[in-house]
Design a protein around this motif. Structure first.
Motif, PDB file in Angstrom:
ATOM      1  N   LEU A   1      -6.426  -5.862  -9.313  1.00 18.30           N
ATOM      2  CA  LEU A   1      -5.632  -6.333  -8.162  1.00 18.30           C
ATOM      3  C   LEU A   1      -5.210  -5.146  -7.308  1.00 18.30           C
ATOM      4  CD1 LEU A   1      -3.278  -8.998  -9.848  1.00 18.30           C
ATOM      5  CD2 LEU A   1      -5.260  -9.428  -8.378  1.00 18.30           C
ATOM      6  N   ASP A   2      -4.828  -4.059  -7.993  1.00 18.18           N
ATOM      7  CA  ASP A   2      -4.402  -2.849  -7.272  1.00 18.18           C
ATOM      8  C   ASP A   2      -5.548  -2.315  -6.406  1.00 18.18           C
ATOM      9  OD1 ASP A   2      -2.149  -0.967  -6.994  1.00 18.18           O
ATOM     10  OD2 ASP A   2      -3.663   0.490  -7.650  1.00 18.18           O
TER      11      ASP A   2
ATOM     12  N   LEU B   1       5.691   0.676  -8.918  1.00 16.26           N
ATOM     13  CA  LEU B   1       6.310  -0.542  -8.364  1.00 16.26           C
ATOM     14  C   LEU B   1       5.246  -1.572  -8.020  1.00 16.26           C
ATOM     15  CD1 LEU B   1       9.131   0.786  -6.007  1.00 16.26           C
ATOM     16  CD2 LEU B   1       9.267   0.027  -8.376  1.00 16.26           C
ATOM     17  N   ARG B   2       4.138  -1.084  -7.421  1.00 19.34           N
ATOM     18  CA  ARG B   2       3.071  -2.012  -7.017  1.00 19.34           C
ATOM     19  C   ARG B   2       2.529  -2.755  -8.249  1.00 19.34           C
ATOM     20  NH1 ARG B   2       0.380   1.530  -4.105  1.00 19.34           N
ATOM     21  NH2 ARG B   2      -1.110   1.911  -5.767  1.00 19.34           N
ATOM     22  N   GLY B   3       2.301  -2.008  -9.318  1.00 20.60           N
ATOM     23  CA  GLY B   3       1.787  -2.622 -10.550  1.00 20.60           C
ATOM     24  C   GLY B   3       2.722  -3.710 -11.051  1.00 20.60           C
ATOM     25  N   ARG B   4       4.010  -3.436 -10.993  1.00 15.41           N
ATOM     26  CA  ARG B   4       4.978  -4.442 -11.457  1.00 15.41           C
ATOM     27  C   ARG B   4       4.938  -5.691 -10.584  1.00 15.41           C
ATOM     28  NH1 ARG B   4       7.225  -0.081 -13.919  1.00 15.41           N
ATOM     29  NH2 ARG B   4       8.700  -0.528 -15.600  1.00 15.41           N
ATOM     30  N   VAL B   5       4.861  -5.478  -9.252  1.00 22.24           N
ATOM     31  CA  VAL B   5       4.845  -6.627  -8.340  1.00 22.24           C
ATOM     32  C   VAL B   5       3.582  -7.463  -8.582  1.00 22.24           C
ATOM     33  CG1 VAL B   5       4.673  -7.329  -5.915  1.00 22.24           C
ATOM     34  CG2 VAL B   5       6.232  -5.479  -6.582  1.00 22.24           C
ATOM     35  N   LEU B   6       2.444  -6.790  -8.723  1.00 28.28           N
ATOM     36  CA  LEU B   6       1.180  -7.515  -8.904  1.00 28.28           C
ATOM     37  C   LEU B   6       1.214  -8.316 -10.202  1.00 28.28           C
ATOM     38  CD1 LEU B   6      -1.242  -4.711  -7.657  1.00 28.28           C
ATOM     39  CD2 LEU B   6      -0.723  -6.891  -6.502  1.00 28.28           C
ATOM     40  N   ARG B   7       1.776  -7.715 -11.237  1.00 28.25           N
ATOM     41  CA  ARG B   7       1.864  -8.389 -12.531  1.00 28.25           C
ATOM     42  C   ARG B   7       2.782  -9.621 -12.460  1.00 28.25           C
ATOM     43  NH1 ARG B   7       1.028  -7.917 -17.878  1.00 28.25           N
ATOM     44  NH2 ARG B   7       2.771  -8.838 -18.975  1.00 28.25           N
ATOM     45  N   ARG B   8       3.946  -9.405 -11.862  1.00 26.39           N
ATOM     46  CA  ARG B   8       4.904 -10.520 -11.727  1.00 26.39           C
ATOM     47  C   ARG B   8       4.301 -11.678 -10.937  1.00 26.39           C
ATOM     48  NH1 ARG B   8      10.953  -9.325 -10.383  1.00 26.39           N
ATOM     49  NH2 ARG B   8      10.458 -10.897  -8.861  1.00 26.39           N
TER      50      ARG B   8
ATOM     51  N   ALA C   1       0.824  -1.223   0.000  1.00 25.03           N
ATOM     52  CA  ALA C   1       0.000   0.000   0.000  1.00 25.03           C
ATOM     53  C   ALA C   1       0.853   1.267   0.000  1.00 25.03           C
ATOM     54  CB  ALA C   1      -0.942  -0.012   1.190  1.00 25.03           C
ATOM     55  N   ASP C   2       1.990   1.229   0.663  1.00 27.15           N
ATOM     56  CA  ASP C   2       2.816   2.436   0.756  1.00 27.15           C
ATOM     57  C   ASP C   2       3.737   2.623  -0.448  1.00 27.15           C
ATOM     58  OD1 ASP C   2       1.712   2.999   3.134  1.00 27.15           O
ATOM     59  OD2 ASP C   2       3.293   2.039   4.336  1.00 27.15           O
ATOM     60  N   ALA C   3       3.834   1.602  -1.270  1.00 27.15           N
ATOM     61  CA  ALA C   3       4.770   1.688  -2.406  1.00 27.15           C
ATOM     62  C   ALA C   3       4.172   2.545  -3.515  1.00 27.15           C
ATOM     63  CB  ALA C   3       5.056   0.284  -2.932  1.00 27.15           C
ATOM     64  N   HIS C   4       5.031   3.006  -4.409  1.00 27.96           N
ATOM     65  CA  HIS C   4       4.555   3.786  -5.569  1.00 27.96           C
ATOM     66  C   HIS C   4       3.772   2.873  -6.514  1.00 27.96           C
ATOM     67  CE1 HIS C   4       4.557   6.234  -9.182  1.00 27.96           C
ATOM     68  NE2 HIS C   4       4.918   7.262  -8.413  1.00 27.96           N
ATOM     69  N   ARG C   5       2.778   3.439  -7.157  1.00 23.91           N
ATOM     70  CA  ARG C   5       1.917   2.688  -8.082  1.00 23.91           C
ATOM     71  C   ARG C   5       2.748   1.947  -9.149  1.00 23.91           C
ATOM     72  NH1 ARG C   5      -0.592   0.006 -10.980  1.00 23.91           N
ATOM     73  NH2 ARG C   5      -2.525   0.373 -12.110  1.00 23.91           N
TER      74      ARG C   5
END
Ligand code: ATP
Length: 322
Positions: free
Chosen positions: A287-288, A260-267, A254-258
């Motif tokens: 997912l976001d 980075l979060r998008g990349r993590v969720l995709r991976r 939640a605290d990460a930049h969008r």
């Protein structure tokens, strides 16, 4: 003494630079379609490799999609042998249908190139992509709307593959192939292919932009590639921090930049088995929303039959629960 024509000299310089990165005595295989770009590349590699203490070979892939392709592939391999390239081989592949005709042919080609490289212990496979190919790839990547990674185009070096001509304009490389026996693939100008259509438009766009379009797109690709690499490595760290018990903790994300979060969720979705080609921006956004716009919504359905739910402060796969 008369030197080589300027175009031949420019291609040789580029190839010399790529060969310099390889261990002395090793083998560089030129992936040659028989077209002008990879023919110029093969001729330059045949000239430069012995001078750099290396060996150069050639591999040509017969996709078996056009009449006479086997004979043409055999001719290319024979030409390679005449140039002094060793090994110089033609490999026939069976092209499937998955992802459409272009993607299927590319997949079969890279599999064959990788197999020949492994068989001969090659240190590199050289590809003849030019700056114009890169510009087309960037434009197609931008149009796909899938972010920095696809707009970053083709990497100059990726694993065993190297693209020594990536900074050179196609017209120059074609100039270097003027005296070589080249074959012009009708697919390259077939309007059935998106790449051919973009290729046909490129001179008009170049003129409309007042020049510098191809070089500018190639530079954009290089800059975006560096940015994407940094973001990917930061995302890998975040992924590790957020991982717990096969799920991802909401608090860490939640605290990460969008970005980075998008990349993590995709991976993560890909890791769980969602096919990358079918995973859209809308899936990643859903997912976001489980992380940043939580209103008790139901689980998110991903391609590949995967369902993700938010359970006790973490994203978890819930299609495996009884
Ligand atoms: N059938 C093939 N066999 C071996 N290598 C290939 C083949 N097709 C493509 N390649 C490699 O991939 C590169 C890019 O191919 P592509 O067809 O996209 O571009 P191109 O500009 O038409 O290149 P070329 O003039 O060399 O055919 C080629 O330069 C070559 O290195």
């Amino acid at each position: 003494m008369v030197g080589p024509p300027p175009a031949v000299a420019a291609v040789r310089v580029a190839v010399r630079g790529a060969l310099r990165a390889l261990p002395v005595g090793s083998l560089a295989l030129v992936a040659c379609s028989g077209g002008p770009d990879s023919a110029a590349l093969a001729a330059a590699a045949a000239f430069e490799a012995p001078r750099a203490g290396l060996r150069a070979g050639l591999v040509t892939v017969d996709h078996a999609l056009q009449a006479g392709s086997a004979e043409r592939a055999a001719e290319v391999a024979t030409w390679g042998t005449e140039l002094g390239l060793e090994p110089s081989v033609a490999v026939r592949v069976a092209v499937g249908t998955a992802g459409g005709p272009e993607a299927a042919a590319r997949h079969a080609r890279y599999e064959a190139l990788g197999a020949v490289a492994a068989e001969h212990g090659a240190a590199a496979v050289l590809l003849g992509h030019t700056a114009d190919d890169q510009a087309e790839t960037v434009l197609l990547g931008l149009a796909r709307g899938s972010g920095a990674r696809s707009a970053a185009g083709m990497a100059p070096v990726r694993g065993v593959y190297r693209r020594p001509l990536l900074d050179l304009p196609r017209a120059l490389v074609h100039g270097a192939a003027e005296d070589l026996p080249v074959w012009h693939d009708p697919h390259n100008v077939d309007p059935a292919y998106a790449r051919s259509r973009v290729r046909a438009l490129l001179p008009t766009l170049e003129e409309a932009a007042g020049g510098g379009l191809v070089a500018g797109l190639a530079r954009t690709a290089a800059l975006l590639r560096a940015d994407a690499e940094l973001l990917d490595s930061l995302a890998a760290e975040l992924h590790e921090d957020a991982s717990a018990d096969g799920g991802l903790t909401v608090r860490a994300l939640a605290d990460a930049h969008r970005a980075l979060r998008g990349r993590v969720l995709r991976r993560w979705a890909i890791e769980l088995g969602a096919p990358p080609g079918t995973l859209s921006a809308a899936h990643v956004d859903a997912l976001d929303a489980l992380v940043t716009r939580w209103r008790g919504q139901g689980s998110v359905h991903l391609p590949g039959g995967i369902r993700i739910a938010r359970v006790r402060g973490a994203l978890r796969r819930d299609d495996r629960l009884p």
